[in-house]
Design an enzyme around this catalytic site. Structure first.
Site, mmCIF file in Angstrom:
data_model
loop_
_atom_site.group_PDB
_atom_site.id
_atom_site.type_symbol
_atom_site.label_atom_id
_atom_site.label_comp_id
_atom_site.label_asym_id
_atom_site.label_seq_id
_atom_site.Cartn_x
_atom_site.Cartn_y
_atom_site.Cartn_z
ATOM 1 N N SER A 144 -34.399 90.339 57.103
ATOM 2 C CA SER A 144 -35.440 91.353 56.998
ATOM 3 C C SER A 144 -34.826 92.748 56.992
ATOM 4 C CB SER A 144 -36.458 91.170 58.128
ATOM 5 O OG SER A 144 -37.637 91.887 57.870
ATOM 6 N N ASP A 171 -44.177 85.461 51.038
ATOM 7 C CA ASP A 171 -44.018 86.567 51.986
ATOM 8 C C ASP A 171 -45.216 87.510 51.904
ATOM 9 O OD1 ASP A 171 -43.139 88.647 53.608
ATOM 10 O OD2 ASP A 171 -41.068 88.493 52.915
ATOM 11 N N HIS A 225 -42.488 84.929 55.298
ATOM 12 C CA HIS A 225 -41.415 85.823 55.731
ATOM 13 C C HIS A 225 -40.614 85.222 56.884
ATOM 14 C CE1 HIS A 225 -39.333 89.639 56.076
ATOM 15 N NE2 HIS A 225 -39.613 89.694 57.372
#
Length: 384
Positions: free
Chosen positions: A169, A286, A341
């Protein structure tokens, strides 16, 4: 019958100016690759020796010779060292900590796939709660300076000729920032999962009960371009394609690290282009990163939803970051995996470790060592 016995030795130390052992009539050849030398006991016609040099290496420097014939005896060169992968540095994402159980499992997996891998989890504090807090609060410019100094002075990492890097991330764009600004020790391969290389156009939703995240989200919405640009981490990679003028004027971090302002930093492009591989992974489902295509440096029109891919953007065409140069040598990799995600699949991680983080060059060197030893001895003794 006279012949040669060849001893191939692997060494990483400097080769002295005079390499000769008169007692054993040893001849030493220094080749264009300084990590390899061949010691030959002369017991065969010189023409065979010259043939070996020209066929095997193409060029060499003969430092010493001897004409004393010795009894033929076998040579037992040392085995090549076991390949050791470069160290691996990990940078976690928003709300996570360097000592989280998930990261520990990933480190163990890295060492299992590539034995002897040294893994270091980047942190901004050795205290877990403070490290988590630093993912929300702080100035990214100074945070990155802290990480650069930590890696530069690390007793193991600082001695490595290169390291590999894996970012999760927001940790992905932070690692890219490290490469652009510092790169000491230098990164060989960079892999990012679900990162926001082209910024975010909307702040992520917080999990129920996460009061720290909720408080940051409230501050972000109220003061995106004010004090948040030096105190709230997600604000510093916020980028609204519909308001680029404000972004370019007030962005504390992303506009700089993406080299989007008029004055370009050539070091950023040079350092990023020095990578062997830069692999960017997106998650198909995501919904946390908006837009998710940011992980590929794509630009998404918030009104129409039209996606402009990296190769069609000025950041690539004018090569502000060295991405085009990296792409032209085959170093830019775009991948997409199933899941939401950061729903990491172990098989995907294993594939990454095998493809990008293995000790490939050292393995090839060891294989070359074995092939050379076998081939050279066959050539020298085929007529004995």
């Amino acid at each position: 019958m006279r012949g040669f016995v060849v001893q191939v030795a692997n060494t990483h130390s400097a080769i002295p100016d005079h390499i000769i052992e008169p007692e054993t009539s040893k001849i030493v050849i220094v080749f264009t690759n300084p990590s390899t030398c061949i010691a030959i006991h002369q017991q065969r016609l010189l023409k065979n020796f010259n043939m070996l040099v020209s066929r095997l290496f193409g060029s060499a420097i003969l430092l010493a010779t001897s004409t004393t014939a010795l009894p033929l005896h076998p040579s037992h060169p040392p085995n090549p060292p076991a390949p050791t992968p470069p160290p691996l540095i990990l940078w976690h994402g928003l709300g996570d900590t360097y000592d989280a159980e998930g990261l520990a499992s990933i480190a163990k997996l890295a060492s299992r796939i590539n034995p002897n891998t040294y893994v270091y989890n980047i942190r901004l504090s050795n205290e877990s709660s403070l490290d988590r807090r630093a993912t929300f609060f702080g100035n990214l410019t100074t945070q990155l300076e802290t990480v650069c100094e930590d890696l530069r002075t690390h007793p193991i990492l600082s001695t490595a000729p290169a390291v590999n890097a894996l970012g999760f991330s927001q940790g992905g764009q932070f690692l890219r920032g490290y490469i652009e600004k510092c790169n000491n020790p230098p990164v060989k391969n960079l892999v990012t999962f679900g990162s926001q290389h082209n910024g975010i156009a909307r702040f992520q939703k917080c999990k129920t009960g996460d009061l720290l995240c909720a408080s940051v989200a409230a501050l972000l919405k109220a003061n995106t371009w004010g004090v948040a640009q030096s105190t709230l981490v997600p604000a510093q990679y916020y980028r609204d394609p519909e308001d680029l003028d404000t972004y370019l004027e007030k962005s504390n971090w992303l506009a700089n690290i993406n080299n989007e302002r008029d004055v370009k930093n050539e070091t950023y492009a040079r350092n990023l282009a020095s990578l062997d591989k830069f692999a960017m992974y997106l998650f198909k489902d995501d919904e946390t990163v908006v837009p998710r295509q940011s992980g590929w440096f794509a630009e998404v029109n918030g009104t129409t939803g039209n996606v402009t891919l990296l190769r069609d953007r000025e950041i690539y065409k004018q090569d502000w970051l060295g991405l085009r140069k990296l792409d032209e040598k085959g170093g830019l990799v775009f991948r997409e995996v199933e899941g939401k995600h950061m729903e990491l699949d172990q098989q995907n991680l294993e594939d990454v470790f095998k493809e990008f983080f293995a000790a490939e060059e050292l393995a090839e060197q060891a294989s070359w060592f074995d092939r050379t030893q076998s081939w050279a001895q066959n050539v020298l003794f085929d007529d004995l």
